[in-house]
Design an enzyme around this catalytic site. Structure first.
Site, mmCIF file in Angstrom:
data_model
loop_
_atom_site.group_PDB
_atom_site.id
_atom_site.type_symbol
_atom_site.label_atom_id
_atom_site.label_comp_id
_atom_site.label_asym_id
_atom_site.label_seq_id
_atom_site.Cartn_x
_atom_site.Cartn_y
_atom_site.Cartn_z
ATOM 1 N N HIS A 130 27.253 16.107 -13.538
ATOM 2 C CA HIS A 130 26.635 14.792 -13.474
ATOM 3 C C HIS A 130 26.517 14.355 -12.029
ATOM 4 O O HIS A 130 27.408 14.634 -11.230
ATOM 5 C CB HIS A 130 27.484 13.769 -14.259
ATOM 6 N N ASP A 164 26.230 14.576 -23.198
ATOM 7 C CA ASP A 164 25.429 15.445 -24.064
ATOM 8 C C ASP A 164 26.198 16.621 -24.639
ATOM 9 O O ASP A 164 25.683 17.343 -25.475
ATOM 10 C CB ASP A 164 24.227 15.985 -23.276
HETATM 11 N N1 ACO Z 1 26.217 24.717 -14.624
HETATM 12 C C1 ACO Z 1 26.413 25.484 -13.535
HETATM 13 N N2 ACO Z 1 26.351 25.017 -12.268
HETATM 14 C C2 ACO Z 1 26.053 23.716 -12.101
HETATM 15 C C3 ACO Z 1 25.831 22.849 -13.191
HETATM 16 C C4 ACO Z 1 25.929 23.387 -14.497
HETATM 17 N N3 ACO Z 1 25.719 22.633 -15.573
HETATM 18 N N4 ACO Z 1 25.555 21.605 -12.742
HETATM 19 C C5 ACO Z 1 25.590 21.685 -11.410
HETATM 20 N N5 ACO Z 1 25.890 22.948 -11.017
HETATM 21 C C6 ACO Z 1 26.075 23.426 -9.627
HETATM 22 C C7 ACO Z 1 24.722 23.600 -8.929
HETATM 23 O O1 ACO Z 1 24.247 24.920 -9.053
HETATM 24 C C8 ACO Z 1 25.072 23.223 -7.507
HETATM 25 O O2 ACO Z 1 25.677 24.330 -6.897
HETATM 26 P P1 ACO Z 1 25.479 24.585 -5.307
HETATM 27 O O3 ACO Z 1 26.042 23.383 -4.623
HETATM 28 O O4 ACO Z 1 26.258 25.845 -5.055
HETATM 29 O O5 ACO Z 1 23.999 24.728 -5.090
HETATM 30 C C9 ACO Z 1 26.130 22.138 -7.658
HETATM 31 O O6 ACO Z 1 26.741 22.372 -8.930
HETATM 32 C C10 ACO Z 1 25.564 20.722 -7.606
HETATM 33 O O7 ACO Z 1 24.510 20.648 -8.552
HETATM 34 P P2 ACO Z 1 23.216 19.779 -8.298
HETATM 35 O O8 ACO Z 1 22.135 20.236 -9.224
HETATM 36 O O9 ACO Z 1 22.887 19.750 -6.835
HETATM 37 O O10 ACO Z 1 23.781 18.356 -8.720
HETATM 38 P P3 ACO Z 1 22.930 17.109 -9.169
HETATM 39 O O11 ACO Z 1 23.784 15.925 -9.027
HETATM 40 O O12 ACO Z 1 21.604 17.105 -8.471
HETATM 41 O O13 ACO Z 1 22.595 17.416 -10.733
HETATM 42 C C11 ACO Z 1 22.784 17.543 -13.078
HETATM 43 C C12 ACO Z 1 23.278 16.870 -11.787
HETATM 44 C C13 ACO Z 1 21.230 17.548 -13.102
HETATM 45 C C14 ACO Z 1 23.241 16.738 -14.266
HETATM 46 C C15 ACO Z 1 23.326 18.990 -13.131
HETATM 47 O O14 ACO Z 1 24.745 18.958 -13.163
HETATM 48 C C16 ACO Z 1 22.790 19.783 -14.331
HETATM 49 O O15 ACO Z 1 21.698 20.367 -14.233
HETATM 50 N N6 ACO Z 1 23.541 19.810 -15.494
HETATM 51 C C17 ACO Z 1 23.101 20.483 -16.677
HETATM 52 C C18 ACO Z 1 22.110 19.615 -17.427
HETATM 53 C C19 ACO Z 1 22.795 18.407 -18.074
HETATM 54 O O16 ACO Z 1 23.799 18.522 -18.756
HETATM 55 N N7 ACO Z 1 22.159 17.227 -17.892
HETATM 56 C C20 ACO Z 1 22.633 15.986 -18.488
HETATM 57 C C21 ACO Z 1 23.122 15.016 -17.450
HETATM 58 S S1 ACO Z 1 23.775 13.567 -18.188
HETATM 59 C C22 ACO Z 1 22.458 12.729 -18.771
HETATM 60 O O17 ACO Z 1 21.371 12.770 -18.271
HETATM 61 C C23 ACO Z 1 22.664 11.926 -19.919
#
Ligand code: ACO
Length: 401
Positions: A279, A336
């Site tokens: 998140h 979720d």
């Molecule tokens: N699985 C594996 N790695 C992950 C995940 C994940 N679910 N989420 C983040 N990471 C990693 C990224 O690869 C990144 O790694 P890096 O720094 O080595 O490049 C790091 O963690 C940071 O991730 P970002 O995408 O830069 O973080 P951001 O804050 O932009 O994204 C998000 C947050 C979109 C929710 C992300 O965690 C994700 O894609 N999660 C999966 C989808 C999800 O569950 N979405 C629901 C969110 S809650 C909602 O909307 C109700």
């Protein structure tokens, strides 16, 4: 810590912050999140208390009106919402234009936006009473539209709303009753549904709420703004994650395949991510996920359902939380992660999950829209950009014969 940089704009400067990692776009008194400590408050009340003791209609009142209702206000508000649940009969025609196998979110986007063609009496957004009337209409009609999306998909006749049922009961009835047989509403299922609505009601400036505010900042009508919110919610990085998460759990299938998926999620060359994990704001447990997990156990126990996906989810959570990759990046289950298992137990198909999220989040979106329009000196949202294209060059027209 907040640095107010507004004055920079008039000096020709701007800050560069793609993804708004460090940019506050507004002042708001609706929802507070402390992401480091996993705290979520609506109007100052904790999500845990609200999920345990309030109902969704009460929370809707609080989000829209910035106070808890008296018993009389609650009853009047509930009555108002109930009386607005019916959609205009012409809306049925909109559905007939969609393919039967259209994704329900595609139909929801279209039909919510189309509501503005029916309610010309509440499109003066400078009038607080009209704004509130459109808010009530949207909160009331969303369950009807979402249930219509489902019924249209499966080729059953639409079920009209009933005034003798609670908000959650009415939704379940419109989803699952058929002309030959009235759906029997279990109090446990109705309570679980209501709790899912509570847990999704608002979450400050996420992508869809920011979309609604940005659309609204130009003076667009409330129905168009909420349609924009529905569109933004649809993506798998946001509200679409509940659908993607259940699909992922089904794909994993059994506990022994978890390590394979954990390795995939950690592999930088693989676009796969653990759905329902991570998140932007929570760098600790999402408090909604904790309530959702408890609710998941309760619902399955009450309905006497043994779902192996719950075992997969719990083991996946356990393994991920003890893995250095997820620990270091502070990736925890979000709202979720467990919601899909509850929705599945209730009988809601996976492709409807994001519609349920949209239904519940409508009150948050419209509360932010209403708050924004009540604020003095509200400006149109207009981010700047860092131009990376060509510098000015000479245009030579092509020779057309
Ligand atoms: N699985 C594996 N790695 C992950 C995940 C994940 N679910 N989420 C983040 N990471 C990693 C990224 O690869 C990144 O790694 P890096 O720094 O080595 O490049 C790091 O963690 C940071 O991730 P970002 O995408 O830069 O973080 P951001 O804050 O932009 O994204 C998000 C947050 C979109 C929710 C992300 O965690 C994700 O894609 N999660 C999966 C989808 C999800 O569950 N979405 C629901 C969110 S809650 C909602 O909307 C109700």
């Amino acid at each position: 810590d907040v640095i107010d940089v507004r004055a920079l704009g008039s000096h020709g400067y701007f800050t560069f912050d793609p993804g708004f990692m460090a940019t506050g776009s507004c002042e708001s008194a609706i929802t507070y999140i402390d992401g480091a400590n996993g705290v979520l408050l609506h109007r100052g009340y904790s999500i845990e208390e609200l999920a345990r003791d309030a109902d969704y209609i009460e929370l809707c009142y609080m989000l829209l009106h910035d106070k808890t209702p008296t018993a009389e206000e609650y009853s009047k508000f509930k009555d108002t919402i109930t009386r607005h649940t019916l959609v205009h009969d012409q809306v049925n025609n909109f559905f007939r234009g969609f393919r039967r196998d259209a994704h329900p979110m595609a139909m929801l986007c279209g039909t919510v936006g189309a509501l503005s063609s029916f309610y010309h009496d509440d499109l003066d957004i400078s009038d607080e009473n009209q704004r509130l009337r459109s808010a009530y209409r949207l909160v009331a009609k969303m369950p009807t539209l979402v249930a219509m999306c489902y019924k249209y998909n499966i080729g059953q006749p639409f079920v009209y709303p009933r005034n003798d049922l609670s908000y959650a009961e009415n939704f379940l009835n419109m989803m699952f009753s058929v002309p030959a047989e009235q759906y029997k509403i279990s109090p446990a299922v109705a309570r679980a549904m209501d709790r899912i609505f509570i847990l999704h009601a608002d979450h400050e400036q996420n992508a869809s709420t920011s979309t609604v505010r940005l659309a609204g900042s130009s003076g667009a009508n409330p129905y168009a703004c909420i349609a924009a919110g529905v569109a933004s919610l649809w993506g798998p990085a946001h509200g679409g994650a509940n659908e993607a998460c259940l699909t992922m759990l089904e794909e994993i299938g059994s506990v022994d395949r978890i390590p394979e998926f954990i390795e995939k999620a950690k592999d930088k060359n693989d676009p796969f991510r653990l759905m329902g994990f991570g998140h932007r704001v929570y760098k600790n447990y999402d408090p909604r996920a904790t309530v959702m997990r408890e609710s998941c156990h309760e619902v399955l126990a009450e309905l006497n359902i043994q779902d192996p996906l719950l075992d997969v989810a719990m083991e996946l959570e356990k393994i991920a939380l003890s893995d250095p990759y997820f620990k270091d990046k502070k990736l925890f289950p979000n709202v979720d992660f467990y919601s899909g298992i509850i929705l599945k137990a209730i009988g809601i198909p996976t492709n409807m999950f994001t519609c349920i999220f949209a239904l519940a989040r409508t009150v948050g979106w419209i509360s932010h829209w209403h708050e924004m329009l009540s604020q003095k000196g509200q400006k149109i949202g207009r981010p700047r950009q860092l131009y990376t294209g060509e510098t000015q060059r000479k245009y030579s027209p092509i020779k057309k014969d």
